[in-house]
Design a protein around this motif. Structure first.
Motif, PDB file in Angstrom:
ATOM      1  N   TYR A 395       0.838  -1.207   0.000  1.00 17.50           N
ATOM      2  CA  TYR A 395       0.000   0.000   0.000  1.00 17.50           C
ATOM      3  C   TYR A 395       0.871   1.255   0.000  1.00 17.50           C
ATOM      4  O   TYR A 395       0.461   2.287  -0.527  1.00 17.50           O
ATOM      5  CB  TYR A 395      -0.961  -0.012   1.191  1.00 17.50           C
ATOM      6  CG  TYR A 395      -1.983  -1.112   1.098  1.00 17.50           C
ATOM      7  CD1 TYR A 395      -2.651  -1.341  -0.098  1.00 17.50           C
ATOM      8  CD2 TYR A 395      -2.291  -1.921   2.186  1.00 17.50           C
ATOM      9  CE1 TYR A 395      -3.571  -2.356  -0.217  1.00 17.50           C
ATOM     10  CE2 TYR A 395      -3.212  -2.940   2.079  1.00 17.50           C
ATOM     11  CZ  TYR A 395      -3.851  -3.158   0.875  1.00 17.50           C
ATOM     12  OH  TYR A 395      -4.761  -4.160   0.760  1.00 17.50           O
ATOM     13  N   SER A 396       2.054   1.165   0.578  1.00 17.01           N
ATOM     14  CA  SER A 396       2.959   2.314   0.522  1.00 17.01           C
ATOM     15  C   SER A 396       3.407   2.550  -0.904  1.00 17.01           C
ATOM     16  O   SER A 396       3.476   3.686  -1.365  1.00 17.01           O
ATOM     17  CB  SER A 396       4.192   2.084   1.392  1.00 17.01           C
ATOM     18  OG  SER A 396       3.854   2.117   2.737  1.00 17.01           O
ATOM     19  N   MET A 397       3.712   1.473  -1.609  1.00 15.29           N
ATOM     20  CA  MET A 397       4.112   1.596  -3.011  1.00 15.29           C
ATOM     21  C   MET A 397       2.980   2.228  -3.810  1.00 15.29           C
ATOM     22  O   MET A 397       3.215   3.051  -4.690  1.00 15.29           O
ATOM     23  CB  MET A 397       4.429   0.216  -3.600  1.00 15.29           C
ATOM     24  CG  MET A 397       5.685  -0.404  -3.083  1.00 15.29           C
ATOM     25  SD  MET A 397       7.139   0.220  -3.890  1.00 15.29           S
ATOM     26  CE  MET A 397       7.251  -0.872  -5.285  1.00 15.29           C
TER      27      MET A 397
ATOM     28  N   PRO B 184      11.622   5.680  -0.663  1.00 13.98           N
ATOM     29  CA  PRO B 184      12.942   5.304  -1.165  1.00 13.98           C
ATOM     30  C   PRO B 184      12.906   5.194  -2.688  1.00 13.98           C
ATOM     31  O   PRO B 184      11.863   4.861  -3.249  1.00 13.98           O
ATOM     32  CB  PRO B 184      13.211   3.950  -0.527  1.00 13.98           C
ATOM     33  CG  PRO B 184      12.045   3.626   0.298  1.00 13.98           C
ATOM     34  CD  PRO B 184      11.024   4.676   0.189  1.00 13.98           C
ATOM     35  N   PRO B 185      14.024   5.470  -3.325  1.00 11.59           N
ATOM     36  CA  PRO B 185      14.045   5.314  -4.794  1.00 11.59           C
ATOM     37  C   PRO B 185      13.747   3.863  -5.143  1.00 11.59           C
ATOM     38  O   PRO B 185      14.202   2.943  -4.462  1.00 11.59           O
ATOM     39  CB  PRO B 185      15.470   5.710  -5.159  1.00 11.59           C
ATOM     40  CG  PRO B 185      16.259   5.563  -3.910  1.00 11.59           C
ATOM     41  CD  PRO B 185      15.331   5.838  -2.774  1.00 11.59           C
ATOM     42  N   ARG B 186      12.977   3.667  -6.185  1.00  8.10           N
ATOM     43  CA  ARG B 186      12.605   2.293  -6.524  1.00  8.10           C
ATOM     44  C   ARG B 186      13.658   1.701  -7.440  1.00  8.10           C
ATOM     45  O   ARG B 186      13.890   2.192  -8.522  1.00  8.10           O
ATOM     46  CB  ARG B 186      11.258   2.303  -7.210  1.00  8.10           C
ATOM     47  CG  ARG B 186      10.234   2.904  -6.288  1.00  8.10           C
ATOM     48  CD  ARG B 186       8.897   2.954  -6.927  1.00  8.10           C
ATOM     49  NE  ARG B 186       8.028   3.646  -5.975  1.00  8.10           N
ATOM     50  CZ  ARG B 186       6.733   3.519  -5.952  1.00  8.10           C
ATOM     51  NH1 ARG B 186       6.141   2.750  -6.824  1.00  8.10           N
ATOM     52  NH2 ARG B 186       6.022   4.176  -5.069  1.00  8.10           N
ATOM     53  N   LEU B 190      12.556  -3.804  -8.096  1.00 13.38           N
ATOM     54  CA  LEU B 190      11.413  -3.602  -7.228  1.00 13.38           C
ATOM     55  C   LEU B 190      10.257  -2.990  -8.007  1.00 13.38           C
ATOM     56  O   LEU B 190       9.098  -3.286  -7.767  1.00 13.38           O
ATOM     57  CB  LEU B 190      11.819  -2.689  -6.070  1.00 13.38           C
ATOM     58  CG  LEU B 190      10.978  -2.792  -4.833  1.00 13.38           C
ATOM     59  CD1 LEU B 190      10.985  -4.206  -4.338  1.00 13.38           C
ATOM     60  CD2 LEU B 190      11.517  -1.865  -3.768  1.00 13.38           C
ATOM     61  N   ALA B 191      10.614  -2.118  -8.985  1.00 15.50           N
ATOM     62  CA  ALA B 191       9.566  -1.432  -9.730  1.00 15.50           C
ATOM     63  C   ALA B 191       8.850  -2.403 -10.664  1.00 15.50           C
ATOM     64  O   ALA B 191       7.654  -2.279 -10.898  1.00 15.50           O
ATOM     65  CB  ALA B 191      10.172  -0.289 -10.523  1.00 15.50           C
ATOM     66  N   LEU B 192       9.603  -3.368 -11.189  1.00 17.21           N
ATOM     67  CA  LEU B 192       9.003  -4.240 -12.196  1.00 17.21           C
ATOM     68  C   LEU B 192       8.056  -5.259 -11.580  1.00 17.21           C
ATOM     69  O   LEU B 192       6.976  -5.491 -12.086  1.00 17.21           O
ATOM     70  CB  LEU B 192      10.104  -4.957 -12.982  1.00 17.21           C
ATOM     71  CG  LEU B 192      10.913  -4.024 -13.867  1.00 17.21           C
ATOM     72  CD1 LEU B 192      11.912  -4.810 -14.688  1.00 17.21           C
ATOM     73  CD2 LEU B 192      10.002  -3.240 -14.800  1.00 17.21           C
TER      74      LEU B 192
END
Lengths: 585, 207
Positions: A395-397, B184-186, B190-192
């Motif tokens: 949920y933070s993402m 935090p920068p992704r 982590l982004a994918l």
């Protein structure tokens, strides 16, 4: 042996406490310049009461607490105030804020202190005032003004006082040192706090079992006290047992409900450092101007605990400990779990600085890049607040604040146990910190927008009301004008009738009227009326010209004025015609 | 009674239906009066998501009228002060795809701004006071005016009417107390795929 409870989760990171315990507590030569931020505590910044160039003595009040949730600041040494200016603060943002800068004169002359030997006889308010004016703010790291916790709301019954000597974070040994070297003061402080809280049933000093020396020295100090009501409780080492809510659960089995304070379950918890500070404030009148800080890390030649005046620049301290800037991976204030990295060593030690950590690259390498979550659930097992870190992470993402609230992110104590155990190296706690900040911001924005809406609606109402009132006045004026006209007409009619009647009064009135009309000659009257007509019509022209230029809302206003002018013109015309008719007739 | 029903079944059925419809009609009518919903709740909900700057950049005289407009099918991307966050929130509420901000109505500001009157240049004309939708400007005719920073929404409406151009829109200074951690920068991995088992998302992203 007292029963202790266990908390959910927790982790066992390498303790790394022995490095700083090899040497005895030391102190440094006085730094040439001390920097005292006005906000070293939670709450409002203090207000400076000295000016540039003032001479101050050690222990003199230099900034006054602004309201109840704030703390006094005192000069840590004697010298001159060389400035009140913005300096870089020891704060995760790396931002700067107002600080009082003192150039020490090297003499370290004390101001006159208000010592009190028989403090046991002091009443509650005097004691509390002494602690409050000493500017003590939670020295475990949170920095909450101590006096507030010691004065819980009247309806709350406090039955347990807990002194927190847990110090569960790796590397930090400041409280351990304090308990070993100043056990008597800890005990005396505990007695004062107990006196303040109306002698609660149990007074506990909670110490993790990895500090046997501290436990021994406190126990020894306690054995010297007559009718000792204080008890040392040791419990298994686990991070984060030292969190306030966690420690309360370990020692009493009571859980502090979400959104409540320890006082709501009858407990007050204070750090041992704050306790000693309270004792010194009451007994010797000494304000909080120095503290014990652990200086540790492989980038230093000397690792130990030091008693350091608040405001001492960290760069100066590092210099004294053989610091090699090339070796350090990052400079941290606080412990490795909850501390924050400093961008520069050019910041001072403040009331909450319990550790300065300068690890080498081998000791604390940069965190590896985060991988995807593999849903192992280790974070949920480690969470001491029994939250669901995975859900919170997703949920933070997604920045879904409603869901975060529903999953009680507010109860996260940001201990970092989840990040520590995460096999994918996801910096979970960073996500929660950011989300908590976003939620706070959202709440502030919401409040502001609600207030704006209320103000706007109120303004609309007010304008409407003013409009209605204006309309009513206009109508009233119209009625009055018509009534006056009718009266005039009646009078004129009666004038015409008067000669026919024999009534003397009417004759007199007619005579007066006649005399009045004779006063002003017809020529003058004519000229007057013509002048009125011409001025009215020129006014009409002017307003018409303006109406063409104007736009929007203003146009309506000017159009109204045009109508007004038109009315006046026709009025003047009517009067002129009437007069001419009368003259001719 | 029963004999009558047996004798005229169709008529009895008809009567029964009529009777039932009358009863239900009465109940529904009563409920409609008793549990009447004041106003349009969706308008209120949209209004609560709008930033309440009352700036009029959407072309409506205030946020509430725009909320009414949206409820009547207007585009939801006309609010520059709210920016993408507000658009997303309204899209979420209305369950539609979130469009990007319509640049025609203005650009989203990076920092919140507030009006600031250069006080020694102010001639005390009160024009800005009349223009301010928030009553956030203090002053009187021929007296210097000043902005109550806490109430100012940064709507810009006071700038245009000022005859001496002594109003600036300045970014709101943030204090350390308002500072917050940023996400935090992704990292790419982590982004994918947030979850390692998100194979589908992963293959889509890499395709």
């Amino acid at each position: 042996m007292r029963k202790v409870w266990d908390i959910h989760g927790g982790v066992h990171p390498p303790e790394n406490k022995q490095q700083s315990m090899q040497q005895a507590l030391a102190s440094l030569p006085l730094a040439p310049e001390l920097v005292l931020p006005l906000n070293q505590h939670i709450g409002k910044p203090a207000i400076a009461i000295v000016a540039e160039g003032d001479t101050v003595l050690k222990g003199q009040l230099i900034a006054k607490a602004d309201g109840p949730i704030s703390a006094n600041i005192h000069a840590p040494t004697s010298g001159t105030v060389s400035g009140i200016e913005d300096r870089t603060l020891p704060h995760p943002s790396g931002g700067s804020g107002p600080c009082i800068v003192i150039s020490s004169d090297g003499k370290d002359t004390w101001a006159e202190l208000d010592a009190c030997e028989n403090y046991q006889t002091l009443d509650h308010n005097t004691l509390l005032e002494k602690i409050r004016s000493a500017g003590i703010a939670g020295m475990g790291g949170a920095g909450f003004p101590a006096a507030i916790k010691l004065n819980p709301r009247g309806n709350l019954k406090i039955d347990t006082l807990i002194l927190n000597g847990t110090e569960c974070e790796p590397y930090i040994t400041a409280d351990d040192t304090l308990m070993q070297t100043r056990a008597q003061e800890v005990v005396a402080g505990a007695q004062i706090l107990a006196q303040l809280l109306g002698n609660p049933k149990s007074i506990l000093i909670g110490i993790e079992d990895n500090k046997p020396e501290a436990i021994r020295s406190i126990s020894k100090a306690l054995s010297e006290v007559e009718n000792n009501p204080i008890e040392v409780v040791s419990f298994p080492t686990k991070y984060p047992s030292g969190g306030e809510k966690q420690l309360i659960q370990i020692l009493t089995g009571r859980e502090v409900p979400a959104g409540k304070l320890p006082a709501d379950v009858g407990v007050v918890c204070q750090n041992v450092g704050s306790t000693v500070a309270a004792y010194r404030a009451v007994r010797f009148g000494e304000p909080l101007i120095s503290r014990i800080t652990t200086v540790v890390g492989e980038a230093l030649e000397i690792q130990r605990n030091i008693e350091v005046p608040i405001g001492t620049p960290i760069g100066y301290i590092l210099e004294q400990h053989g610091f090699t800037a090339a070796n350090v991976s990052r400079l941290i204030m606080g412990g490795p779990m909850m501390g924050f990295a400093l961008n520069t060593a050019d910041v001072p030690v403040i009331k909450t600085t319990n550790c300065i950590l300068a690890p080498s690259r081998a000791e604390m390498p940069a965190p590896p890049p985060a991988q995807a979550c593999i849903r192992c659930g280790m974070c949920a097992e480690a969470c001491p607040a029994s939250l669901l870190p995975q859900q919170l992470f997703w949920y933070s993402m997604a920045e879904d604040l409603d869901k975060l609230e529903a999953h009680n992110i507010a109860d996260c104590i940001e201990c970092g146990a989840c990040s520590y155990v995460c096999p994918s190296n996801i910096p979970l706690v960073q996500f929660y910190r950011a989300s908590k900040g976003a939620m706070k911001q959202h709440a502030i924005d919401k409040e502001k927008s609600d207030r704006s809406r209320a103000r706007f609606e109120f303004r609309q109402q007010r304008i409407e009301k003013a409009e209605v009132e204006k309309e009513a006045k206009r109508a009233a004026r119209k009625v009055a004008a018509e009534a006056a006209k009718a009266k005039l007409a009646a009078k004129q009619a009666s004038e015409g009738d008067s000669p026919k009647t024999d009534d003397t009064a009417d004759v007199v009135a007619a005579a007066i009227a006649k005399a009045k009309t004779q006063d002003i000659s017809p020529e003058v009257q004519l000229a007057k009326l013509e002048r009125a007509l011409s001025s009215a019509s020129s006014r009409l022209d002017r307003t018409l010209a303006r109406a063409e230029e104007a736009e929007g809302e203003k146009k309506d206003a000017i159009l109204a004025r045009v109508k007004d002018a038109e009315l006046k013109v026709s009025d003047a015309k009517n009067k002129l015609a009437e007069f001419q008719a009368r003259e001719n007739g | 009674m029963i004999e009558l029903i047996i004798q005229y079944p169709v008529l009895a059925a008809l009567l029964a239906m009529v009777g039932l419809s009358l009863v239900f009609g009465a109940v529904l009518g009563f409920a409609a009066v008793k549990f009447k919903v004041e106003g349009d709740p969706i308008v209120e909900q949209i209004d609560s998501l709008l930033p309440q700057t009352q700036c009029g950049q959407c072309g409506h005289p205030g946020c509430k009228p725009y909320a009414e407009g949206i409820a009547n099918g207007e585009a939801i991307n006309k609010c520059p002060p709210g920016g993408q966050t507000t658009i997303n929130a309204i899209a979420d509420l209305l369950d539609v795809e979130a469009p990007t901000l319509d640049e025609e109505h203005g650009e989203e500001k990076d920092l919140p701004t507030v009006a600031y009157i250069r006080e020694d240049e102010c001639i005390g004309c009160t024009k800005c006071i009349q223009a301010c939708p928030m009553d956030a400007i203090l002053g009187a005719a021929k007296q210097m005016h000043t902005v109550i920073i806490d109430e100012c929404t940064g709507c810009d409406l006071c700038v245009e009417p000022c005859p001496v151009d002594c109003i600036d829109m300045l970014p709101l200074e943030s204090t350390l107390g308002e500072w917050k951690w940023s996400l935090p920068p992704r990292s790419e991995t982590l982004a994918l795929n947030i979850i390692a088992s998100d194979r589908k998302a992963h293959s889509e992203a890499s395709a």
